[in-house]
Design a protein around this motif. Structure first.
Motif, PDB file in Angstrom:
ATOM      1  N   VAL A 127     -12.885  28.674  39.064  1.00  0.00           N
ATOM      2  CA  VAL A 127     -14.233  28.472  38.541  1.00  0.00           C
ATOM      3  C   VAL A 127     -14.464  26.994  38.240  1.00  0.00           C
ATOM      4  CG1 VAL A 127     -14.191  30.797  37.559  1.00  0.00           C
ATOM      5  CG2 VAL A 127     -13.664  28.835  36.091  1.00  0.00           C
ATOM      6  N   ASP A 128     -15.717  26.666  38.011  1.00  0.00           N
ATOM      7  CA  ASP A 128     -16.077  25.272  37.736  1.00  0.00           C
ATOM      8  C   ASP A 128     -16.059  24.961  36.242  1.00  0.00           C
ATOM      9  OD1 ASP A 128     -16.889  24.454  40.566  1.00  0.00           O
ATOM     10  OD2 ASP A 128     -18.106  26.249  40.244  1.00  0.00           O
ATOM     11  N   VAL A 129     -16.431  25.941  35.440  1.00  0.00           N
ATOM     12  CA  VAL A 129     -16.423  25.776  33.983  1.00  0.00           C
ATOM     13  C   VAL A 129     -15.789  27.011  33.369  1.00  0.00           C
ATOM     14  CG1 VAL A 129     -17.787  25.421  31.891  1.00  0.00           C
ATOM     15  CG2 VAL A 129     -18.557  24.425  34.058  1.00  0.00           C
ATOM     16  N   LEU A 130     -14.814  26.808  32.483  1.00  0.00           N
ATOM     17  CA  LEU A 130     -14.153  27.907  31.788  1.00  0.00           C
ATOM     18  C   LEU A 130     -14.429  27.759  30.297  1.00  0.00           C
ATOM     19  CD1 LEU A 130     -12.292  30.356  31.625  1.00  0.00           C
ATOM     20  CD2 LEU A 130     -10.322  28.802  31.783  1.00  0.00           C
ATOM     21  N   VAL A 131     -15.236  28.674  29.758  1.00  0.00           N
ATOM     22  CA  VAL A 131     -15.569  28.687  28.335  1.00  0.00           C
ATOM     23  C   VAL A 131     -14.553  29.566  27.615  1.00  0.00           C
ATOM     24  CG1 VAL A 131     -17.303  29.324  26.620  1.00  0.00           C
ATOM     25  CG2 VAL A 131     -18.027  28.406  28.840  1.00  0.00           C
ATOM     26  N   ILE A 132     -13.910  29.029  26.595  1.00  0.00           N
ATOM     27  CA  ILE A 132     -12.923  29.801  25.841  1.00  0.00           C
ATOM     28  C   ILE A 132     -13.445  29.993  24.424  1.00  0.00           C
ATOM     29  CG2 ILE A 132     -10.560  29.864  24.953  1.00  0.00           C
ATOM     30  CD1 ILE A 132      -9.705  28.193  27.338  1.00  0.00           C
ATOM     31  N   GLY A 133     -13.565  31.251  24.032  1.00  0.00           N
ATOM     32  CA  GLY A 133     -14.062  31.582  22.702  1.00  0.00           C
ATOM     33  C   GLY A 133     -13.169  32.611  22.035  1.00  0.00           C
ATOM     34  N   GLY A 134     -13.678  33.236  20.983  1.00  0.00           N
ATOM     35  CA  GLY A 134     -12.880  34.207  20.253  1.00  0.00           C
ATOM     36  C   GLY A 134     -11.737  33.539  19.510  1.00  0.00           C
ATOM     37  N   ALA A 135     -10.858  34.360  18.976  1.00  0.00           N
ATOM     38  CA  ALA A 135      -9.729  33.816  18.211  1.00  0.00           C
ATOM     39  C   ALA A 135      -8.774  33.030  19.101  1.00  0.00           C
ATOM     40  CB  ALA A 135      -8.991  34.951  17.506  1.00  0.00           C
ATOM     41  N   ALA A 190      -7.110  21.090  12.303  1.00  0.00           N
ATOM     42  CA  ALA A 190      -6.773  21.973  11.189  1.00  0.00           C
ATOM     43  C   ALA A 190      -7.630  23.230  11.280  1.00  0.00           C
ATOM     44  CB  ALA A 190      -7.017  21.259   9.866  1.00  0.00           C
ATOM     45  N   MET A 191      -6.979  24.395  11.217  1.00  0.00           N
ATOM     46  CA  MET A 191      -7.703  25.649  11.408  1.00  0.00           C
ATOM     47  C   MET A 191      -7.669  26.554  10.188  1.00  0.00           C
ATOM     48  SD  MET A 191      -9.051  25.279  14.331  1.00  0.00           S
ATOM     49  CE  MET A 191      -9.745  26.921  14.467  1.00  0.00           C
ATOM     50  N   GLY A 192      -7.226  26.026   9.044  1.00  0.00           N
ATOM     51  CA  GLY A 192      -7.213  26.816   7.819  1.00  0.00           C
ATOM     52  C   GLY A 192      -6.417  28.096   7.975  1.00  0.00           C
ATOM     53  N   ARG A 193      -7.021  29.225   7.611  1.00  0.00           N
ATOM     54  CA  ARG A 193      -6.346  30.526   7.687  1.00  0.00           C
ATOM     55  C   ARG A 193      -6.738  31.289   8.949  1.00  0.00           C
ATOM     56  NH1 ARG A 193      -8.874  33.258   3.881  1.00  0.00           N
ATOM     57  NH2 ARG A 193      -7.556  35.060   4.262  1.00  0.00           N
ATOM     58  N   SER A 194      -7.275  30.590   9.922  1.00  0.00           N
ATOM     59  CA  SER A 194      -7.745  31.249  11.148  1.00  0.00           C
ATOM     60  C   SER A 194      -6.587  31.902  11.904  1.00  0.00           C
ATOM     61  CB  SER A 194      -8.415  30.225  12.076  1.00  0.00           C
ATOM     62  OG  SER A 194      -9.459  29.561  11.424  1.00  0.00           O
ATOM     63  N   LEU A 195      -6.899  33.036  12.534  1.00  0.00           N
ATOM     64  CA  LEU A 195      -5.933  33.686  13.413  1.00  0.00           C
ATOM     65  C   LEU A 195      -5.649  32.770  14.598  1.00  0.00           C
ATOM     66  CD1 LEU A 195      -4.354  36.226  14.358  1.00  0.00           C
ATOM     67  CD2 LEU A 195      -6.448  36.961  15.517  1.00  0.00           C
TER      68      LEU A 195
END
Length: 398
Positions: free
Chosen positions: A213-221, A233-238
């Protein structure tokens, strides 16, 4: 795209057609709670029956592990299928052997027969040649309309397809054509959106998509892991600390393949994952120590929408945030509505799949406005990972 025989090449009149379906639908207290798979199967059955085929439907249901488990019988599907089709559906209490052969032998042109759970026999999941031969004895031709089970090399999905003239049903055909349009021979640019909880469960997917692909969007945890790997720094994030090296490697490989990786630019944070909890939107790298990132923010949504407006094809697997718990559904809903609008205006071809993705699109009210939404789950994911699906490979014409 490999060539497959479809129903366009099949004259079913007077032929016994063994149709592999996926009737593994959700059932609670003996009642079917979602009939989507049944409804999606009906066009293939109707077409075969209306053209004079003698349709013999087989499917697995749950995991009886080669034993007869009464609560895992396909018998309740008989009435549901009959209602959906608007025609009678006969029943046999086995899928091979004397009962199945006798029921198949008396079928007339245009009639439909449902057989008992293929997984009542241990030979099904072992792809036992004898079970495949027993299934083949029931019919003249084989049609597979169960893409959702095509990632398994079982007697009813792969073995029998090698013994009879094999065709793709309309649902299988639609799935294969949609996936070919997504990754096989797509209109470019292609944007892929991948979400979910863990990088470790989607390594193959991320690796394959970054090359295609040309663009890969990464989201979620999983985006938290990538951000932490970059030193934010991600604090208490999973997040998965043990996957930081892998995340950096994925980013390097994507750059080498000229694939743009779009990670979150801002994040919606809260002290806990709970409905209507107080939230804040912060820039990446500014997650407070006592907070966790649970969704992407409006700046990220705007960046995703900008890429989508320039794209011709979009593939989506996994939500951008914890959409099941409002208000952490806002980004997923906003992007889903943008994709739907672009799809309806003809600006983009949109293909989505995976259990959470389908639920998220339904939650956003746009599932019917996408180009194609796959209900195939694991098979859809394995195809996106670039793996060969045995049930599909068995349909290929040399």
């Amino acid at each position: 795209m490999p060539r497959f025989r479809t129903l366009d090449q099949l004259d079913p009149r007077g032929k016994r057609v063994l149709l592999r379906a996926d009737l593994n639908v959700p059932v609670k207290d003996g009642r079917i709670t979602d009939r989507t798979r049944i409804e999606r199967l009906c066009p293939t059955i109707r077409e075969l029956a209306e053209k004079g085929g003698r349709v013999i439907v087989i499917s697995h249901f749950e995991r009886p592990k080669g034993r007869r488990v009464p609560e895992m019988s396909l018998k309740p599907m008989q009435e549901a299928l009959s209602v959906a089709l608007g025609r009678p559906v006969a029943w046999a209490d086995d899928c091979i052997g004397e009962a199945a052969e006798a029921a198949a032998a008396v079928l007339k042109d245009g009639e439909v027969l449902l057989l008992e759970n293929t997984r009542y026999h241990a030979g099904e999941e072992k792809n036992d040649p004898e079970m495949a031969r027993a299934l083949a004895r029931l019919a003249d031709v084989y049609v597979n309309d169960a893409f959702s089970a095509a990632h398994r090399a079982h007697a009813s999905t792969e073995g029998v397809a090698r013994l009879l003239p094999a065709y793709a049903g309309r649902l299988m055909q639609a799935e294969l054509e949609a996936l070919d349009a997504a990754l096989g021979n797509p209109a470019r640019p292609v944007v892929a959106i991948v979400g979910g909880a863990k990088v470790s469960t989607k390594l193959d997917l991320l690796g394959n998509l970054s090359r295609k692909v040309d663009v890969l969007v990464i989201g979620g945890a999983m985006a938290n892991t990538f951000l932490a790997a970059q030193g934010h720094a991600m604090g208490r994030s999973l997040q998965e600390a043990e996957m930081h090296d892998t995340a950096r490697r994925i980013l390097e490989e994507a750059r080498a393949a000229n694939c743009e990786i779009l990670l979150p630019l801002d994040l919606v944070v809260a002290p806990s994952l709970a409905p209507d909890v107080p939230t804040r939107t912060v820039p990446v790298g500014a997650v407070p120590e006592d907070m966790m990132a649970l969704d992407v923010g409006p700046e990220t949504v705007a960046a995703i929408e900008a890429r989508l407006r320039r794209a011709s094809t979009m593939v989506w697997n996994g939500p951008l945030g914890a959409f099941e718990t409002p208000p952490f559904d806002m980004a997923t809903v906003a992007v889903a509505q943008s994709v739907a609008a672009l799809t309806q205006s003809g600006g983009i071809r949109s293909i989505a799949g995976g259990g959470d993705t389908v639920s998220a699109l339904k939650h956003a009210g746009v599932a019917e406005r996408m180009s194609y939404v796959s209900a195939a789950g694991g098979a859809f994911l394995e195809w996106l990972e670039g793996k060969t699906l045995p049930g599909v490979a068995a349909l290929e014409v040399a």
